[in-house]
Design a protein around this motif. Structure first.
Motif, PDB file in Angstrom:
ATOM      1  N   ARG A 125      58.793  14.568  84.369  1.00  0.00           N
ATOM      2  CA  ARG A 125      57.540  14.275  85.229  1.00  0.00           C
ATOM      3  C   ARG A 125      55.689  14.406  84.478  1.00  0.00           C
ATOM      4  NH1 ARG A 125      57.881  18.487  90.353  1.00  0.00           N
ATOM      5  NH2 ARG A 125      60.064  18.018  90.854  1.00  0.00           N
ATOM      6  N   PHE A 127      52.706  15.138  86.493  1.00  0.00           N
ATOM      7  CA  PHE A 127      52.191  15.332  87.112  1.00  0.00           C
ATOM      8  C   PHE A 127      52.411  16.797  87.381  1.00  0.00           C
ATOM      9  CE2 PHE A 127      50.227  11.639  87.454  1.00  0.00           C
ATOM     10  CZ  PHE A 127      49.140  11.324  86.108  1.00  0.00           C
ATOM     11  N   ALA A 130      53.039  15.481  92.391  1.00  0.00           N
ATOM     12  CA  ALA A 130      52.461  14.830  92.701  1.00  0.00           C
ATOM     13  C   ALA A 130      51.628  14.098  93.807  1.00  0.00           C
ATOM     14  CB  ALA A 130      53.754  13.814  92.752  1.00  0.00           C
ATOM     15  N   THR A 133      47.877  14.332  93.452  1.00  0.00           N
ATOM     16  CA  THR A 133      47.409  13.501  92.599  1.00  0.00           C
ATOM     17  C   THR A 133      47.454  12.109  93.582  1.00  0.00           C
ATOM     18  OG1 THR A 133      48.646  14.005  90.781  1.00  0.00           O
ATOM     19  CG2 THR A 133      48.262  11.881  90.563  1.00  0.00           C
ATOM     20  N   THR A 134      48.312  11.908  94.328  1.00  0.00           N
ATOM     21  CA  THR A 134      48.283  10.246  95.193  1.00  0.00           C
ATOM     22  C   THR A 134      47.816  10.468  96.198  1.00  0.00           C
ATOM     23  OG1 THR A 134      50.337  11.367  96.646  1.00  0.00           O
ATOM     24  CG2 THR A 134      50.749   9.369  94.818  1.00  0.00           C
ATOM     25  N   GLY A 204      52.810   4.996  95.324  1.00  0.00           N
ATOM     26  CA  GLY A 204      52.289   6.297  96.214  1.00  0.00           C
ATOM     27  C   GLY A 204      51.267   6.655  97.017  1.00  0.00           C
ATOM     28  N   GLU A 216      57.487  13.012  93.261  1.00  0.00           N
ATOM     29  CA  GLU A 216      57.376  13.129  91.652  1.00  0.00           C
ATOM     30  C   GLU A 216      57.391  11.752  90.804  1.00  0.00           C
ATOM     31  OE1 GLU A 216      61.025  13.366  89.762  1.00  0.00           O
ATOM     32  OE2 GLU A 216      61.763  15.311  91.061  1.00  0.00           O
ATOM     33  N   ILE A 217      55.470  12.268  90.158  1.00  0.00           N
ATOM     34  CA  ILE A 217      55.262  10.480  89.501  1.00  0.00           C
ATOM     35  C   ILE A 217      55.704  10.923  88.260  1.00  0.00           C
ATOM     36  CG2 ILE A 217      53.087   9.395  88.821  1.00  0.00           C
ATOM     37  CD1 ILE A 217      51.894  10.650  91.102  1.00  0.00           C
ATOM     38  N   CYS A 230      57.467   6.599  90.517  1.00  0.00           N
ATOM     39  CA  CYS A 230      56.773   7.115  91.325  1.00  0.00           C
ATOM     40  C   CYS A 230      58.122   7.333  92.877  1.00  0.00           C
ATOM     41  CB  CYS A 230      55.636   6.733  92.001  1.00  0.00           C
ATOM     42  SG  CYS A 230      54.933   7.146  93.078  1.00  0.00           S
TER      43      CYS A 230
END
Length: 427
Positions: A125, A127, A130, A133-134, A204, A216-217, A230
């Motif tokens: 991963r 991040f 995730a 973040t997106t 994402g 997940e990213i 992603c």
């Protein structure tokens, strides 16, 4: 007086059905082989289950206020058969065992899947959160979802494609020049790899726009391949098919948007400028990359777009099973195709034939190129071996991954988790 109230409360307790958990995600209708199904996602355990249309009918009406009698009457009108006490007990027991009803045992959340790190394959991963973040990316790039941006952007993409056709000979010559220079080719390949990461983030951000959850990213590797990914947990739970198709196509749109400034810069540079050849190769190879993702073959974006638009679950596998049953029926074996509705027969046969023709075409082109290149450098024997390997790889795509078993029937129970990693459902 107390006795009367107690009796009334007792009747109400018996009549009113239990409530499903408010946090469950329930999808629209999909077709899995010859069986219509719905998906239920438990966000606590991060698992998804398939259920039949009858279980879906009941589950969506278990709101804690609708009585069992009302549900049973509606069920009878819809399916021509009333729900008896035994059926109620079995159905509610199955739902409770899955932890889908309010008041039942709290489902245990599974620990986050750790990044698998091996020498030749694994993932990690990038991040810790995730979804957050997106969300931040969506706030920053939110302007791109408005018509005043999208319409000119797609017009510009159309003009860019027309310009590539117009300048094709010069762009092809620059690409050939870069191919002959390992350092220049590595630079272009690195730029394309970076755009792949932005491609994945595009999925994402658009999923977040429509209420989806990015789980997940990260980076996944199977040497010599290293790719970014992603993971959108609830593609198939987005409200409309249009949103699903838009999310699946977002990465390709990102690739094309990133290429928009390349062609004008290429046109402005002098012909003998070294940077011009790099830009020309980036332009053509970037478009080839976008075209590759448009192919309707799993797990590419074009395949997902097609499967989502048609409402098909595990479309490629279903088409293989359909083709296998059709072939078996020609020899008087197996259950045949009687259980498939007409729309499913058209969808599965069309995909089976189209995908087979596409793979055969790709394999033929690759085999011819492999034969010519290997023969030119190592002789005719090496050329024949290279072409044979290309054909064998293509055949592996055509062969079914599972036996052609008869598709399961609905209404037995909530089904086993749909295929894929934890939290994912495959189209």
């Amino acid at each position: 007086m107390t006795t009367a109230v107690t009796a009334a409360d007792s009747v109400a307790a018996v009549v009113v059905g239990p409530a499903r958990r408010a946090d469950l995600q329930i999808s629209g209708r999909y077709l899995s082989d010859d069986t219509p199904v719905h998906l239920v996602r438990d966000p606590v355990t991060d698992r998804s289950f398939e259920i039949g249309v009858k279980e879906h009918f009941v589950l969506t009406r278990l709101d804690g206020t609708t009585s069992r009698e009302e549900i049973a009457v509606a069920y009878g009108r819809r399916f021509g058969r009333m729900l008896g006490p035994a059926a109620w007990q079995q159905l509610l027991g199955l739902l409770a065992a899955r932890g889908l009803l309010e008041g039942g045992p709290a489902p245990a959340a599974e620990p986050p899947a750790a990044g698998r790190r091996k020498l030749f394959g694994g993932s990690i991963r990038l991040f810790s959160d995730a979804a957050a973040t997106t969300g931040r990316l969506h706030r920053f790039f939110g302007f791109m979802f408005h018509g005043w941006f999208l319409v000119p952007a797609f017009v510009a993409i159309g003009l860019m494609l027309a310009g590539v056709v117009w300048q094709w000979p010069a762009l092809a010559a620059d690409t050939a020049t870069v191919y002959a220079n390992p350092v220049a080719l590595a630079a272009v390949a690195t730029a394309l790899w970076v755009t792949m990461g932005l491609h994945e983030l595009g999925h994402g951000v658009v999923a977040h726009r429509f209420g989806g959850t990015v789980g997940e990213i990260g980076i996944r590797w199977q040497l010599p391949m290293v790719v970014t990914y992603c993971r959108v947990d609830d593609y198939l739970f987005l409200r409309t098919r249009r949103q699903q198709v838009a999310t699946a196509s977002a990465g390709i749109v990102v690739n094309l948007l990133l290429l928009l400034p390349v062609l004008p810069l290429w046109l402005l540079l002098p012909e003998r400028e070294p940077t011009r050849a790099l830009l020309g190769a980036l332009m053509l190879l970037g478009l080839a990359q976008a075209a590759l993702f448009l192919l309707p073959l799993p797990p590419l974006d074009g395949y997902k777009m097609l499967a989502y638009s048609l409402g098909m679950l595990r479309y490629a596998d279903g088409s293989r099973r359909f083709a296998g049953r059709a072939l078996a029926a020609l020899f008087g074996r197996g259950p045949g195709l009687a259980g498939y509705p007409r729309s499913a027969r058209i969808a599965y046969s069309g995909y089976a034939l189209g995908a087979a023709a596409l793979i055969v075409g790709i394999v033929t082109v690759v085999a011819v190129i492999a034969h010519r290149v290997a023969s030119a450098h190592f002789g005719p024997v090496a050329g024949a071996v290279s072409a044979g390997l290309a054909v064998l790889i293509g055949v592996a795509f055509l062969l079914p991954r599972k036996p052609f078993a008869s598709p399961g029937k609905p209404d037995a129970s909530p089904r086993k988790p749909a295929g894929g990693r934890r939290g994912e459902v495959q189209p």
